[in-house]
Design a protein around this motif. Structure first.
Motif, PDB file in Angstrom:
ATOM      1  N   GLU A  38       0.851  -1.190   0.000  1.00  0.00           N
ATOM      2  CA  GLU A  38       0.000   0.000   0.000  1.00  0.00           C
ATOM      3  C   GLU A  38       0.889   1.243   0.000  1.00  0.00           C
ATOM      4  O   GLU A  38       2.073   1.182   0.325  1.00  0.00           O
ATOM      5  CB  GLU A  38      -0.921   0.000   1.215  1.00  0.00           C
ATOM      6  CG  GLU A  38      -0.187   0.070   2.548  1.00  0.00           C
ATOM      7  CD  GLU A  38      -1.135   0.065   3.728  1.00  0.00           C
ATOM      8  OE1 GLU A  38      -1.283   1.142   4.332  1.00  0.00           O
ATOM      9  OE2 GLU A  38      -1.691  -0.996   4.044  1.00  0.00           O
ATOM     10  N   LYS A  39       0.326   2.377  -0.386  1.00  0.00           N
ATOM     11  CA  LYS A  39       1.123   3.590  -0.605  1.00  0.00           C
ATOM     12  C   LYS A  39       1.950   3.983   0.627  1.00  0.00           C
ATOM     13  O   LYS A  39       3.135   4.312   0.511  1.00  0.00           O
ATOM     14  CB  LYS A  39       0.230   4.755  -1.030  1.00  0.00           C
ATOM     15  CG  LYS A  39       1.038   6.004  -1.391  1.00  0.00           C
ATOM     16  CD  LYS A  39       0.166   7.148  -1.814  1.00  0.00           C
ATOM     17  CE  LYS A  39       1.009   8.337  -2.274  1.00  0.00           C
ATOM     18  NZ  LYS A  39       2.003   8.788  -1.291  1.00  0.00           N
ATOM     19  N   ASP A  40       1.344   3.984   1.810  1.00  0.00           N
ATOM     20  CA  ASP A  40       2.087   4.387   3.005  1.00  0.00           C
ATOM     21  C   ASP A  40       3.284   3.472   3.248  1.00  0.00           C
ATOM     22  O   ASP A  40       4.361   3.932   3.638  1.00  0.00           O
ATOM     23  CB  ASP A  40       1.168   4.373   4.238  1.00  0.00           C
ATOM     24  CG  ASP A  40       0.327   5.639   4.331  1.00  0.00           C
ATOM     25  OD1 ASP A  40       0.564   6.578   3.541  1.00  0.00           O
ATOM     26  OD2 ASP A  40      -0.571   5.699   5.186  1.00  0.00           O
ATOM     27  N   GLN A  53      10.749   3.405   1.100  1.00  0.00           N
ATOM     28  CA  GLN A  53      11.711   4.265   0.400  1.00  0.00           C
ATOM     29  C   GLN A  53      12.437   5.187   1.374  1.00  0.00           C
ATOM     30  O   GLN A  53      13.647   5.389   1.270  1.00  0.00           O
ATOM     31  CB  GLN A  53      10.991   5.097  -0.663  1.00  0.00           C
ATOM     32  CG  GLN A  53      10.588   4.309  -1.897  1.00  0.00           C
ATOM     33  CD  GLN A  53      10.197   5.218  -3.050  1.00  0.00           C
ATOM     34  OE1 GLN A  53      10.836   6.248  -3.289  1.00  0.00           O
ATOM     35  NE2 GLN A  53       9.153   4.838  -3.763  1.00  0.00           N
ATOM     36  N   LEU A  54      11.694   5.752   2.311  1.00  0.00           N
ATOM     37  CA  LEU A  54      12.297   6.691   3.251  1.00  0.00           C
ATOM     38  C   LEU A  54      13.277   6.003   4.202  1.00  0.00           C
ATOM     39  O   LEU A  54      14.364   6.535   4.474  1.00  0.00           O
ATOM     40  CB  LEU A  54      11.205   7.404   4.058  1.00  0.00           C
ATOM     41  CG  LEU A  54      10.393   8.448   3.290  1.00  0.00           C
ATOM     42  CD1 LEU A  54       9.180   8.871   4.086  1.00  0.00           C
ATOM     43  CD2 LEU A  54      11.262   9.659   2.948  1.00  0.00           C
ATOM     44  N   THR A  55      12.919   4.819   4.707  1.00  0.00           N
ATOM     45  CA  THR A  55      13.817   4.120   5.630  1.00  0.00           C
ATOM     46  C   THR A  55      15.073   3.634   4.913  1.00  0.00           C
ATOM     47  O   THR A  55      16.168   3.648   5.480  1.00  0.00           O
ATOM     48  CB  THR A  55      13.113   2.929   6.312  1.00  0.00           C
ATOM     49  OG1 THR A  55      12.526   2.075   5.322  1.00  0.00           O
ATOM     50  CG2 THR A  55      12.036   3.412   7.267  1.00  0.00           C
ATOM     51  N   GLU A 113       6.090  11.116  10.442  1.00  0.00           N
ATOM     52  CA  GLU A 113       4.836  11.704   9.965  1.00  0.00           C
ATOM     53  C   GLU A 113       3.961  10.642   9.298  1.00  0.00           C
ATOM     54  O   GLU A 113       2.748  10.575   9.530  1.00  0.00           O
ATOM     55  CB  GLU A 113       5.135  12.834   8.976  1.00  0.00           C
ATOM     56  CG  GLU A 113       3.897  13.563   8.480  1.00  0.00           C
ATOM     57  CD  GLU A 113       4.228  14.707   7.536  1.00  0.00           C
ATOM     58  OE1 GLU A 113       3.333  15.097   6.763  1.00  0.00           O
ATOM     59  OE2 GLU A 113       5.383  15.189   7.575  1.00  0.00           O
ATOM     60  N   ILE A 114       4.589   9.778   8.475  1.00  0.00           N
ATOM     61  CA  ILE A 114       3.831   8.709   7.812  1.00  0.00           C
ATOM     62  C   ILE A 114       3.250   7.756   8.839  1.00  0.00           C
ATOM     63  O   ILE A 114       2.068   7.381   8.779  1.00  0.00           O
ATOM     64  CB  ILE A 114       4.730   7.935   6.821  1.00  0.00           C
ATOM     65  CG1 ILE A 114       5.001   8.788   5.589  1.00  0.00           C
ATOM     66  CG2 ILE A 114       4.073   6.612   6.409  1.00  0.00           C
ATOM     67  CD1 ILE A 114       5.935   8.146   4.595  1.00  0.00           C
ATOM     68  N   ARG A 164      -2.826   2.062  11.815  1.00  0.00           N
ATOM     69  CA  ARG A 164      -2.298   0.699  11.913  1.00  0.00           C
ATOM     70  C   ARG A 164      -0.786   0.719  12.131  1.00  0.00           C
ATOM     71  O   ARG A 164      -0.270   0.006  12.990  1.00  0.00           O
ATOM     72  CB  ARG A 164      -2.644  -0.090  10.640  1.00  0.00           C
ATOM     73  CG  ARG A 164      -2.097  -1.519  10.635  1.00  0.00           C
ATOM     74  CD  ARG A 164      -2.689  -2.323   9.499  1.00  0.00           C
ATOM     75  NE  ARG A 164      -2.434  -1.710   8.217  1.00  0.00           N
ATOM     76  CZ  ARG A 164      -1.286  -1.849   7.537  1.00  0.00           C
ATOM     77  NH1 ARG A 164      -0.303  -2.564   8.032  1.00  0.00           N
ATOM     78  NH2 ARG A 164      -1.122  -1.263   6.361  1.00  0.00           N
ATOM     79  N   LEU A 165      -0.091   1.545  11.365  1.00  0.00           N
ATOM     80  CA  LEU A 165       1.364   1.627  11.514  1.00  0.00           C
ATOM     81  C   LEU A 165       1.749   2.191  12.883  1.00  0.00           C
ATOM     82  O   LEU A 165       2.724   1.745  13.498  1.00  0.00           O
ATOM     83  CB  LEU A 165       1.959   2.488  10.401  1.00  0.00           C
ATOM     84  CG  LEU A 165       1.927   1.895   8.990  1.00  0.00           C
ATOM     85  CD1 LEU A 165       2.455   2.902   7.974  1.00  0.00           C
ATOM     86  CD2 LEU A 165       2.734   0.603   8.935  1.00  0.00           C
TER      87      LEU A 165
END
Length: 304
Positions: free
Chosen positions: A103-105, A111-113, A163-164, A170-171
């Motif tokens: 999923e997008k998040d 990618q960020l990690t 922020e995400i 859920r995250l």
């Protein structure tokens, strides 16, 4: 599958993807295609998502599977055309499992990690370089400026990651669960959430262990009895990610402490206990995420 494969080269961008699907529709009359491609990390990600959005039936296969399939067919020549035909044959004969995108998040978090890991590695390299011998004043200034820039990027990336996670219920809950496990800190929790697909996709902890390439690989046939090792057929980032948390867990996590004590007490090496501890820690991660309940040392000690 056609007896005489057709070949064309396309650019790895939206224009090339569109030209590829137009070519299939006009020349091959493929109405219900099953696409298959080797897992190539970021390089093939855009194509996989494009094909999934258009057709759904996409398989992203570990390159080792294709390589071993080619060996079974005694293929000795390797070219792009031969490889593409081999992948098509593998898909036709083996019908590999269909790929599901994150999923997008989760995609953004991954990618960020990964970028955070890369930037931290660059910063460590620059710090080492700054201490290696003497440098001209201008070189020192350049290194210092680059280090300051990288440190700023780390702060920005960490804020974007938080922020995400904080904007996704859920995250956010899963992060809180992971932080109840001794040995797992905030950075590791973020990276684990980025590397693990939706935990509901896994039916058991063994499947998660196999996904990470941490399952034991036994080599025993006839008179051949090699040492049992990790299979390493899986997510290498996840394996690398678990190493330092296990080192920490060997000091603070009662389940890992008990496991290592038992393994090393039987005369096995510390590296064997590290591998077993990585598998156990992943079992614990799966347990808390799947159940939605915080770490319970009594429960996991019973399972050890």
């Amino acid at each position: 599958m056609s007896n005489s494969p057709q070949h064309r080269t396309f650019t790895n961008d939206l224009e090339g993807f569109t030209a590829f699907t137009n070519w299939l529709a006009l020349d091959l009359f493929v109405f219900d295609p099953h696409f298959c491609m080797e897992a190539t990390g970021r390089y093939g990600e855009a194509l996989a998502h494009f094909l999934y959005d258009q057709f759904k039936s996409v398989s992203v296969v570990n390159p080792s599977c294709i390589k071993n399939y080619g060996r079974s067919k005694l293929r000795r020549t390797k070219t792009d055309k031969i490889d593409s035909a081999l992948i098509a044959e593998f898909c036709h004969k083996e019908n590999p499992a269909l790929w599901q995108p994150l999923e997008k998040d989760l995609r953004d978090l991954q990618q960020l990690t990964r970028e955070l890991e890369h930037v931290k590695r660059l910063l460590a390299d620059e710090k080492s370089r700054s201490k290696a011998g003497s440098h001209l004043g201008a070189v020192k200034d350049a290194i210092a400026s680059l280090m300051n820039f990288l440190e700023g990027q780390i702060v920005v990336l960490e804020e974007q990651i938080k922020e995400i996670i904080n904007s996704n219920k859920r995250l956010k809950k899963q992060k809180a669960l992971l932080l109840t496990i001794p040995g797992i800190g905030e950075t590791t929790a973020h990276a684990l959430l980025g590397e693990l697909p939706d935990i509901s996709r896994f039916k058991s902890a063994k499947q998660v262990v196999a996904f990470a390439g941490l399952a034991p690989k036994e080599s025993s046939s006839g008179s051949l009895h090699a040492k049992t090792r990790m299979s390493k057929v899986g997510n290498s980032r996840l394996r690398k990610l678990l190493y330092m948390p296990v080192v920490s867990a060997k000091r603070y996590n009662p389940v890992i402490i008990a496991l290592c004590s038992r393994i090393e007490g039987s005369g096995k090496s510390k590296m064997v206990s590290i591998g077993a501890s990585m598998r156990k820690l992943l079992h614990i991660v799966f347990g808390v995420l799947k159940s939605g309940k915080a770490f319970n040392k009594r429960l996991h000690l019973l399972e050890a």
